[in-house]
Design a protein around this motif. Structure first.
Motif, PDB file in Angstrom:
ATOM      1  N   ALA A 569      30.850  44.151  15.042  1.00 22.71           N
ATOM      2  CA  ALA A 569      31.400  44.724  16.273  1.00 22.71           C
ATOM      3  C   ALA A 569      30.305  45.123  17.255  1.00 22.71           C
ATOM      4  CB  ALA A 569      32.278  45.932  15.951  1.00 22.71           C
ATOM      5  N   GLN A 570      29.101  45.310  16.727  1.00 18.51           N
ATOM      6  CA  GLN A 570      27.994  45.614  17.649  1.00 18.51           C
ATOM      7  C   GLN A 570      26.690  45.066  17.072  1.00 18.51           C
ATOM      8  OE1 GLN A 570      28.005  49.856  18.106  1.00 18.51           O
ATOM      9  NE2 GLN A 570      27.271  50.241  16.039  1.00 18.51           N
ATOM     10  N   ALA A 571      25.723  44.857  17.974  1.00 18.13           N
ATOM     11  CA  ALA A 571      24.481  44.178  17.607  1.00 18.13           C
ATOM     12  C   ALA A 571      23.797  44.838  16.411  1.00 18.13           C
ATOM     13  CB  ALA A 571      23.543  44.155  18.814  1.00 18.13           C
ATOM     14  N   PRO A 614      24.880  43.429  24.637  1.00  9.71           N
ATOM     15  CA  PRO A 614      23.762  43.075  25.524  1.00  9.71           C
ATOM     16  C   PRO A 614      23.334  41.619  25.284  1.00  9.71           C
ATOM     17  CG  PRO A 614      23.351  45.150  24.387  1.00  9.71           C
ATOM     18  CD  PRO A 614      24.591  44.586  23.796  1.00  9.71           C
ATOM     19  N   GLN A 615      22.816  41.004  26.346  1.00  6.67           N
ATOM     20  CA  GLN A 615      22.425  39.593  26.223  1.00  6.67           C
ATOM     21  C   GLN A 615      21.377  39.398  25.122  1.00  6.67           C
ATOM     22  OE1 GLN A 615      24.089  37.259  27.940  1.00  6.67           O
ATOM     23  NE2 GLN A 615      23.004  35.655  26.821  1.00  6.67           N
ATOM     24  N   PHE A 617      21.340  40.466  22.237  1.00  4.84           N
ATOM     25  CA  PHE A 617      21.982  40.103  20.967  1.00  4.84           C
ATOM     26  C   PHE A 617      22.186  38.590  20.886  1.00  4.84           C
ATOM     27  CE2 PHE A 617      26.096  38.939  19.026  1.00  4.84           C
ATOM     28  CZ  PHE A 617      25.757  39.131  17.686  1.00  4.84           C
ATOM     29  N   PHE A 618      22.647  38.007  21.994  1.00  3.90           N
ATOM     30  CA  PHE A 618      22.894  36.554  21.997  1.00  3.90           C
ATOM     31  C   PHE A 618      21.572  35.797  21.789  1.00  3.90           C
ATOM     32  CE2 PHE A 618      26.631  38.344  23.834  1.00  3.90           C
ATOM     33  CZ  PHE A 618      27.668  37.510  23.470  1.00  3.90           C
ATOM     34  N   ASP A 619      20.473  36.412  22.270  1.00  3.90           N
ATOM     35  CA  ASP A 619      19.166  35.780  22.050  1.00  3.90           C
ATOM     36  C   ASP A 619      18.775  35.820  20.572  1.00  3.90           C
ATOM     37  OD1 ASP A 619      18.976  35.488  24.790  1.00  3.90           O
ATOM     38  OD2 ASP A 619      17.765  37.310  25.082  1.00  3.90           O
ATOM     39  N   GLU A 620      19.103  36.942  19.938  1.00  4.60           N
ATOM     40  CA  GLU A 620      18.643  37.142  18.558  1.00  4.60           C
ATOM     41  C   GLU A 620      19.447  36.391  17.522  1.00  4.60           C
ATOM     42  OE1 GLU A 620      18.522  41.827  19.297  1.00  4.60           O
ATOM     43  OE2 GLU A 620      18.732  41.256  17.193  1.00  4.60           O
ATOM     44  N   VAL A 621      20.751  36.375  17.724  1.00  3.53           N
ATOM     45  CA  VAL A 621      21.621  35.885  16.649  1.00  3.53           C
ATOM     46  C   VAL A 621      21.421  34.376  16.467  1.00  3.53           C
ATOM     47  CG1 VAL A 621      23.685  35.450  18.078  1.00  3.53           C
ATOM     48  CG2 VAL A 621      23.959  36.126  15.701  1.00  3.53           C
ATOM     49  N   GLY A 622      21.414  33.940  15.195  1.00  6.15           N
ATOM     50  CA  GLY A 622      21.148  32.525  14.914  1.00  6.15           C
ATOM     51  C   GLY A 622      22.247  31.619  15.452  1.00  6.15           C
ATOM     52  N   PHE A 623      23.487  32.056  15.311  1.00  9.50           N
ATOM     53  CA  PHE A 623      24.638  31.312  15.846  1.00  9.50           C
ATOM     54  C   PHE A 623      25.831  32.252  15.855  1.00  9.50           C
ATOM     55  CE2 PHE A 623      24.702  30.806  11.283  1.00  9.50           C
ATOM     56  CZ  PHE A 623      26.035  30.985  10.953  1.00  9.50           C
ATOM     57  N   LEU A 624      26.862  31.876  16.563  1.00 10.93           N
ATOM     58  CA  LEU A 624      28.086  32.687  16.577  1.00 10.93           C
ATOM     59  C   LEU A 624      29.278  31.798  16.266  1.00 10.93           C
ATOM     60  CD1 LEU A 624      27.716  34.998  19.716  1.00 10.93           C
ATOM     61  CD2 LEU A 624      27.899  35.732  17.330  1.00 10.93           C
ATOM     62  N   SER A 625      30.243  32.380  15.555  1.00  9.25           N
ATOM     63  CA  SER A 625      31.487  31.646  15.329  1.00  9.25           C
ATOM     64  C   SER A 625      32.635  32.574  15.706  1.00  9.25           C
ATOM     65  CB  SER A 625      31.601  31.207  13.871  1.00  9.25           C
ATOM     66  OG  SER A 625      32.678  30.317  13.756  1.00  9.25           O
ATOM     67  N   GLU A 665      29.811  31.136  28.108  1.00  5.72           N
ATOM     68  CA  GLU A 665      28.743  31.278  29.113  1.00  5.72           C
ATOM     69  C   GLU A 665      27.555  32.058  28.556  1.00  5.72           C
ATOM     70  OE1 GLU A 665      31.692  31.389  32.999  1.00  5.72           O
ATOM     71  OE2 GLU A 665      30.668  33.235  32.370  1.00  5.72           O
ATOM     72  N   ARG A 666      27.868  33.143  27.859  1.00  2.41           N
ATOM     73  CA  ARG A 666      26.781  33.986  27.361  1.00  2.41           C
ATOM     74  C   ARG A 666      25.981  33.259  26.288  1.00  2.41           C
ATOM     75  NH1 ARG A 666      27.766  40.026  26.696  1.00  2.41           N
ATOM     76  NH2 ARG A 666      25.626  39.938  27.439  1.00  2.41           N
ATOM     77  N   CYS A 667      26.666  32.470  25.478  1.00  2.93           N
ATOM     78  CA  CYS A 667      25.941  31.686  24.463  1.00  2.93           C
ATOM     79  C   CYS A 667      25.074  30.631  25.153  1.00  2.93           C
ATOM     80  CB  CYS A 667      26.916  31.007  23.503  1.00  2.93           C
ATOM     81  SG  CYS A 667      27.617  32.170  22.331  1.00  2.93           S
ATOM     82  N   ALA A 668      25.634  30.041  26.226  1.00  4.61           N
ATOM     83  CA  ALA A 668      24.878  28.992  26.925  1.00  4.61           C
ATOM     84  C   ALA A 668      23.586  29.571  27.505  1.00  4.61           C
ATOM     85  CB  ALA A 668      25.744  28.381  28.022  1.00  4.61           C
TER      86      ALA A 668
END
Ligand code: PEP
Ligand code: MG
Length: 750
Positions: A569-571, A614-615, A617-625, A665-668
């Motif tokens: 639920a959070q980074a 925060p963006q 998090f999207f930078d850090e995470v290996g992938f999202l599903s 968009e955020r993942c992109a």
């Protein structure tokens, strides 16, 4: 008959047995029975009414009423005094029948001459089969002993009806179990199946309801009850340290097994001429009757305990265990009141379909049925009472309908449906090795969801590119105790072996909410879906998570490994979990184990909050599903397990699509790989819309890959994007109507 009731009713049963042993068949047999009951009871009339269908009773034999009324006089359930007895399952005993509320006079029977009326339900294990009636001219109320004696006889008639004892030429009496029945339940897993009934807990057949020697029957009952008590005590001893709820049930078992009232009633039944097993069944019938009337949930459960206990006793007495000698049909449709996930797995893919009287969409059995892609109908009321081993049955998992002993029209319509589904499957097989590439050249990667070893053969047969979601909790759910680390290593290694280099995304334990481990103390939470679940449990009590991570690393034996954390639920939660992975790697390295060649660590996006992280998090995470099932439930605040609301909001709702768009968009921006692994990924229309929103990896049930790929290959994503954008622009609630309009125009070719 008030005096010496026991010997009178024994005498009556003795005469009944002679009738059963005689060469009379069908109607003649039933006629003799009514004659001898009237004779023994000293009444002018004795009649037997049996159900023609679920709603209609028919006069099937009579002594005293006009013979021409037999098979002519019929009444609806609830109609007249006979109908009332059948509907309520209660005795009607009156000296003045015409004055009774609901009395209905049947002129063709000539019954107007008779004043007193005693109607006894003919039932077997709570299932109503008909009514036994005696009537006499003089206005008398039948004594309690007479009522009792006739109840015993009714019980024997029920057993004989069940055995088909009255079926014969001329009589054309088809017992209920030969008629076709439609049962409506709920959808547990889609799909259609035809096959033959296999009862998980077969009915015990009482071949001889009448005692030859009451003393011997009493001994048999006492011996069996003793064996039962010892068995229950043993179970209690073994469960002392276990689950509180199970212990409560066993305590209740013990209470019933030692109940003097229960014993006394059965002893009385035997004294009146029933065999030991018939006496147990008679008590069980009455308990089931009460169960149907009791509102209080606790009491109902206790009556259900008594029911289970009676079943055990019957098995001891008849020697009929689960092994009845019946053979599993080649195309078994499993019918049960309920079944545990482990038991279901033992049957495995041999089953064509499953019908549960209880069960629920989110039950563990349903999870397993879904994993095995076996059509499942839940909440199928009375199905265990209606079905007999070997009955022809058709299961419509799409509609939640069961056709038991279907007639020819249903059979042919249903077979058409199955054939169409099979044809579609063939068409999908033809594109199995082709890419899911859209008309405008966009490639979508299709993966499958899995959780059991039984799923893995689908990796090849479905054409999935990999396992996009491996729900590791299923291995925990189908066991009675926590699996050991070595077991987990073995399981995960086998999964990777069978994937033969294809990517498998292992999701760490996602328990809590609807997934409760049988061996873990249940938490009484007011809102379990919002409660202590998934990664929250993993981080607060890291023992199991550490064991899992270690097992995954060891199972990989140097191969690439992908791990995903649920319900982040959070980074910060992701970071803490990621640290656990690093610690596990370090520990394994120190212990000299080979580390994975590559390691991907990602998170499921299942709460709206994570879409707004925060963006960084999207930078850090290996992938999202995207876990669309949970994400949608929280976005719309609509419980995914609640039938009332779970379909209320459309996944193609514009607000929900805006959320998806934002995540894409955020993942992109961060270059984070994104997939979608909720149920919507496997629904062709939703899947193409997700692709149009920019998602390029979808993970779904294996059976959905064909239909999704087929549609993807026929659409132009740019066209679809435009239609979606226009609908959103127009301010529509859902883009579905506009999308459907577009899809109607595309070709049928796969
Ligand atoms: C989801 O929530 O969409 C998901 C894939 O996880 P599960 O259904 O196991 O909760
Ligand atoms: Mg989820």
């Amino acid at each position: 008959m008030a005096d010496g009731t026991e010997s009178e009713s024994r005498k009556l049963l003795g005469r009944l047995r002679e009738v059963m042993a005689s060469s009379d068949a069908g109607q003649a047999r039933l006629d003799r029975i009514t004659h001898l009951i009237a004779d023994s009871m000293g009444t002018e009339v004795c009649s037997v009414y049996l159900f023609r269908d679920a709603e209609t009773l028919e006069l099937c034999a009579t002594e005293g009423l006009k013979p021409e009324a037999v098979h002519m006089t019929r009444m609806r359930l609830g109609e007249g005094l006979v109908g009332r007895v059948a509907r309520t399952g209660r005795v009607v005993n009156t000296p003045n029948a015409p004055a009774e509320k609901g009395f209905r006079y049947m002129p063709e029977t000539g019954e107007e001459r008779y004043s007193s009326f005693l109607g006894i339900p003919v039932q077997r294990l709570g299932e109503s089969m008909g009514v036994l009636v005696v009537q006499s001219r003089d206005a008398r109320e039948f004594s309690a002993d007479e009522v009792y004696a006739l109840e015993v006889v009714a019980m024997v008639i029920a057993e004989m009806t069940e055995l088909g004892a009255f079926v014969g030429e001329g009589a054309a009496l088809s017992p209920l179990h030969q008629q076709s029945v439609l049962i409506r339940g709920g959808t547990g897993q889609e799909g259609a199946a035809e096959g033959h009934v296999w009862l998980h807990e077969p009915r015990v057949v009482v071949a001889n309801p009448i005692a030859d020697d009451p003393h011997r029957e009493l001994e048999r009952l006492n011996e069996a009850v003793e064996q039962l008590r010892v068995g229950v005590d043993k179970m209690l001893e073994m469960s002392r340290t276990g689950d509180k709820e199970q212990l409560q049930v066993l305590e209740a078992y013990r209470m019933f097994a030692n109940s003097k009232g229960w014993m006394r009633r059965m002893e009385e039944d035997i004294a009146r001429g029933l065999s030991a097993e018939a006496a147990v069944e008679k008590e069980q019938s009455q308990a089931r009757n009460r169960m149907a009337q009791v509102q209080d949930a606790y009491l109902r459960e206790r009556l259900a305990d008594l029911d289970d206990l009676s079943n055990r006793l019957l098995r001891i007495l008849t020697g009929q265990g689960k092994e009845t000698g019946a053979e599993l049909p080649a195309d078994p449709i499993l019918i049960a009141r309920n079944i545990g996930p482990g038991e279901l797995l033992e049957y495995g893919r041999s089953l064509k379909g499953i019908v549960l009287e209880e069960g629920s969409v989110g039950s563990h059995a349903a999870i397993v049925a879904r994993a095995l892609a076996i059509p499942l109908v839940v909440h199928a009321e009375r199905v265990t009472a209606e079905a007999l081993n070997g009955d022809h049955v058709m299961v419509d998992g799409d509609q939640g309908i069961v056709h038991l002993r279907p007639d020819d029209n249903v059979v042919s319509a249903f077979r058409d449906k199955i054939a169409m589904q099979a044809q579609a499957q063939e068409r999908y097989a033809s594109i199995r090795d082709k890419q899911a590439v859209t008309r405008d050249g966009q490639v979508v990667s299709l993966h499958m969801n899995a959780g059991l070893m039984a799923d893995l053969p689908s990796l090849d047969s479905s054409g999935a590119e990999g396992v996009g979601l491996f729900r590791t909790e299923l291995q925990f759910l189908v066991r009675n105790q926590m699996p050991k680390r070595t077991e987990l290593v073995e399981i995960y290694a086998r999964v990777m072996d069978s994937a033969r280099g294809k990517r498998v995304v292992f999701r760490t334990l996602d328990i809590g909410s609807d997934k409760v481990l049988p061996y873990m103390k249940p938490n009484d939470e007011p809102n379990p879906a919002l409660g202590w679940r998934a990664i929250r449990v993993g981080l607060d009590k890291p023992g199991v998570m550490r064991m899992q991570l270690q097992a995954l690393i060891r199972a990989a034996k140097g191969r690439p490994l992908t791990i995903m954390f649920p319900f982040v639920a959070q980074a910060e939660e992701y970071r803490a979990a990621r640290q656990e992975v690093d610690k596990a790697l370090e520990r394994e390295r120190r212990l000299g184990h080979v580390l994975p060649e590559t390691l991907e660590v990602g998170a499921m996006l299942e709460t709206p909050s994570l879409a707004f992280a925060p963006q960084k998090f999207f930078d850090e995470v290996g992938f999202l599903s995207i876990g669309g099932n949970d994400l949608k439930q929280f976005f719309f605040a609509a419980d995914r397990e609640n039938e009332r609301v779970r379909r209320r909001y459309d996944s193609l709702n514009c607000s929900f699509l805006s959320l998806i768009e934002r995540i894409v968009e955020r993942c992109a921006i961060s270059g984070t790989p994104l997939s979608f692994c909720g149920e919507d990924a496997g629904r062709p229309i939703e899947a193409v819309c997700l692709a149009a929103m920019g998602i390029r990896t979808l993970s779904m049930r294996p059976a959905s890959i064909g239909p999704v790929k087929s549609l993807l290959r026929r659409v132009d994503l740019m066209d679809l994007r435009k239609v979606i954008a226009d609908a959103r622009h127009r301010g529509e609630q859902s883009v579905r109507p506009a999308v459907m309009e577009l899809l109607r125009g595309i070709s049928d070719e796969v």
